[in-house]
Design a protein around this motif. Sequence first.
Motif, PDB file in Angstrom:
ATOM      1  N   GLU A  17      52.014  30.431  41.834  1.00  0.00           N
ATOM      2  CA  GLU A  17      52.017  29.887  40.476  1.00  0.00           C
ATOM      3  C   GLU A  17      51.294  28.545  40.404  1.00  0.00           C
ATOM      4  O   GLU A  17      50.498  28.303  39.489  1.00  0.00           O
ATOM      5  CB  GLU A  17      53.453  29.759  39.971  1.00  0.00           C
ATOM      6  N   GLU A  18      51.555  27.659  41.352  1.00  0.00           N
ATOM      7  CA  GLU A  18      50.954  26.325  41.293  1.00  0.00           C
ATOM      8  C   GLU A  18      49.472  26.349  41.641  1.00  0.00           C
ATOM      9  O   GLU A  18      48.673  25.613  41.048  1.00  0.00           O
ATOM     10  CB  GLU A  18      51.713  25.365  42.208  1.00  0.00           C
ATOM     11  N   LEU A  19      49.064  27.179  42.579  1.00  0.00           N
ATOM     12  CA  LEU A  19      47.651  27.230  42.941  1.00  0.00           C
ATOM     13  C   LEU A  19      46.823  27.949  41.881  1.00  0.00           C
ATOM     14  O   LEU A  19      45.677  27.575  41.625  1.00  0.00           O
ATOM     15  CB  LEU A  19      47.486  27.912  44.307  1.00  0.00           C
ATOM     16  N   THR A  20      47.410  28.957  41.246  1.00  0.00           N
ATOM     17  CA  THR A  20      46.705  29.634  40.148  1.00  0.00           C
ATOM     18  C   THR A  20      46.474  28.685  38.987  1.00  0.00           C
ATOM     19  O   THR A  20      45.477  28.810  38.260  1.00  0.00           O
ATOM     20  CB  THR A  20      47.511  30.857  39.680  1.00  0.00           C
ATOM     21  N   THR A  36      45.694  25.565  39.104  1.00  0.00           N
ATOM     22  CA  THR A  36      44.725  24.503  39.351  1.00  0.00           C
ATOM     23  C   THR A  36      43.465  24.758  38.522  1.00  0.00           C
ATOM     24  O   THR A  36      43.270  25.844  37.974  1.00  0.00           O
ATOM     25  CB  THR A  36      44.376  24.397  40.849  1.00  0.00           C
ATOM     26  N   SER A  37      42.593  23.768  38.452  1.00  0.00           N
ATOM     27  CA  SER A  37      41.523  23.755  37.458  1.00  0.00           C
ATOM     28  C   SER A  37      40.534  24.912  37.569  1.00  0.00           C
ATOM     29  O   SER A  37      39.969  25.344  36.560  1.00  0.00           O
ATOM     30  CB  SER A  37      40.764  22.423  37.530  1.00  0.00           C
ATOM     31  N   SER A  38      40.306  25.439  38.771  1.00  0.00           N
ATOM     32  CA  SER A  38      39.347  26.544  38.903  1.00  0.00           C
ATOM     33  C   SER A  38      39.987  27.900  38.664  1.00  0.00           C
ATOM     34  O   SER A  38      39.292  28.920  38.684  1.00  0.00           O
ATOM     35  CB  SER A  38      38.696  26.526  40.294  1.00  0.00           C
ATOM     36  N   ALA A  39      41.313  27.911  38.418  1.00  0.00           N
ATOM     37  CA  ALA A  39      42.060  29.169  38.180  1.00  0.00           C
ATOM     38  C   ALA A  39      41.678  30.239  39.202  1.00  0.00           C
ATOM     39  O   ALA A  39      41.215  31.327  38.847  1.00  0.00           O
ATOM     40  CB  ALA A  39      41.815  29.676  36.763  1.00  0.00           C
ATOM     41  N   PRO A  40      41.859  29.951  40.489  1.00  0.00           N
ATOM     42  CA  PRO A  40      41.402  30.892  41.523  1.00  0.00           C
ATOM     43  C   PRO A  40      42.205  32.185  41.543  1.00  0.00           C
ATOM     44  O   PRO A  40      43.382  32.208  41.164  1.00  0.00           O
ATOM     45  CB  PRO A  40      41.633  30.105  42.819  1.00  0.00           C
ATOM     46  N   THR A  54      52.395  37.369  41.199  1.00  0.00           N
ATOM     47  CA  THR A  54      52.076  37.591  39.797  1.00  0.00           C
ATOM     48  C   THR A  54      51.250  38.865  39.675  1.00  0.00           C
ATOM     49  O   THR A  54      50.769  39.412  40.678  1.00  0.00           O
ATOM     50  CB  THR A  54      51.272  36.417  39.228  1.00  0.00           C
ATOM     51  N   GLU A  55      51.058  39.335  38.452  1.00  0.00           N
ATOM     52  CA  GLU A  55      50.279  40.556  38.245  1.00  0.00           C
ATOM     53  C   GLU A  55      48.822  40.382  38.664  1.00  0.00           C
ATOM     54  O   GLU A  55      48.139  41.355  38.982  1.00  0.00           O
ATOM     55  CB  GLU A  55      50.346  40.972  36.773  1.00  0.00           C
ATOM     56  N   GLN A  56      48.352  39.136  38.680  1.00  0.00           N
ATOM     57  CA  GLN A  56      46.957  38.873  39.037  1.00  0.00           C
ATOM     58  C   GLN A  56      46.752  38.756  40.553  1.00  0.00           C
ATOM     59  O   GLN A  56      45.628  38.633  41.023  1.00  0.00           O
ATOM     60  CB  GLN A  56      46.476  37.580  38.365  1.00  0.00           C
ATOM     61  N   THR A  57      47.850  38.794  41.312  1.00  0.00           N
ATOM     62  CA  THR A  57      47.752  38.661  42.765  1.00  0.00           C
ATOM     63  C   THR A  57      47.304  39.983  43.398  1.00  0.00           C
ATOM     64  O   THR A  57      47.734  41.047  42.990  1.00  0.00           O
ATOM     65  CB  THR A  57      49.116  38.269  43.365  1.00  0.00           C
TER      66      THR A  57
END
Length: 230
Positions: A162-165, A167-171, A190-193
């Motif tokens: 959650e915290e790394l997603t 971040t500003s580049s939305a990796p 998350t569903e995007q993982t």
Amino acid sequence: MTIDAKKFAGYLLNGDELSCEEYLESLAYKENILKVLQLFTGAMQHVGELWENNEISVADEHLATATCDYVLSYYKFRYITRKIPIKHNKKAMFLCLENEQHYLGTKMIACVFESFGWNVRLFGANLPLEYARSQAEEWKPDIIGISVAILYHLPKLNLYIEELTATSSAPGILVGGRLSGLYDLMPYCTEQTTILKDIIEVSRWLEEQKVEENTDDKYKQHTNPILSNK
């Protein structure tokens, strides 16, 4: 377990770096990066099985791990770093959760990404979230790979994702490690993982990204009047 993997594991358990290097150089498939990394994986899995069966000691396992780390670095420099240039601006950073010490799998995955021309930063074992987050903000990776091998570390996984997603580049987030092949990790993601269970799945995922990139490039050339007139 292949004969190659068992023989290679024997060299690792003896801490025999030179024999490991010579064995790699003798292999007919030595320039097949994926196959060689599967050899490393199989050898270390064999070492793990010996340890679980009390056939070797913790010291033996540590010696094999340290030797494997060195020889993997040798192979990476010889067959990836020196031969495969960075092909584009795609960036990926790899790390293990805080207190996770099992980093070799992450190092191998980073090698696969480099073999596909990605710009890679490998942070190895035991990276606390605050430092992972600051690095992600500074470097702005397209992808962050997280390794988890210990069951009781799973509650941390969701927090990292959650915290790394955010971040500003939305990796994008990739999750791997020993647990990815043993348990359903989606409740902690998350569903995007994207969960990748082994090096083969990593390679397939990278091939899919390459196909998508090529498709996007062709679409841009077809629709952009400036590009299409060149």
